[in-house]
Design a protein around this motif. Sequence first.
Motif: not given
Length: 166
Positions: A79, A43-47, A158, A160, A82-83
């Motif tokens: 994909q 999961r990356l934020d932001p993706p 990001h 992660v 969301q992750g």
Amino acid sequence: MGMRLPTVLTALLALGGCVSPAGPEYRPEPNPAPRDLRTYQLRLDPPLPAEQVRVEVVYRATRVECPVSQAGVRLTPEQHGQGLIFQVALDQFTDPRCGWQANQLWVALRAGDNYRTRFSVPPALDQQVRWCRLNPEHGTCLARQRDILDYKVPGDVHRVVITRGQ
């Protein structure tokens, strides 16, 4: 005379076993039907899209008889909501001379035209978090958000999260 000495020395070293002639390169044969699979989620934020994430698995040989000490496999994350998800075959290679074991998972994020922003984790993890600053010249990933925010290199940050299982 100066030209002969290196030639003679090289011949003596080769005869003495210190220099080995180049032979065929050893490449472990992939297991045609791996069964010991482990699924991971990123999961990356932001993706980031899957094509900007590279995953590699490094396997190490546990036996000294093996012609090489490690081998690697590149995986393509997919994909998933969301992750991203990917599977690691713990039994990727089956050469009994080597006793291959998955040793490290490398995750790399693309910044510009390269994947210099990288980190590794052991495959036995349950969950790990890294904070990564994407920079095409000198990206980095660190374990604490405060440290990555203090890192004086430009680039997007990001979060992660890599988790075993879905």
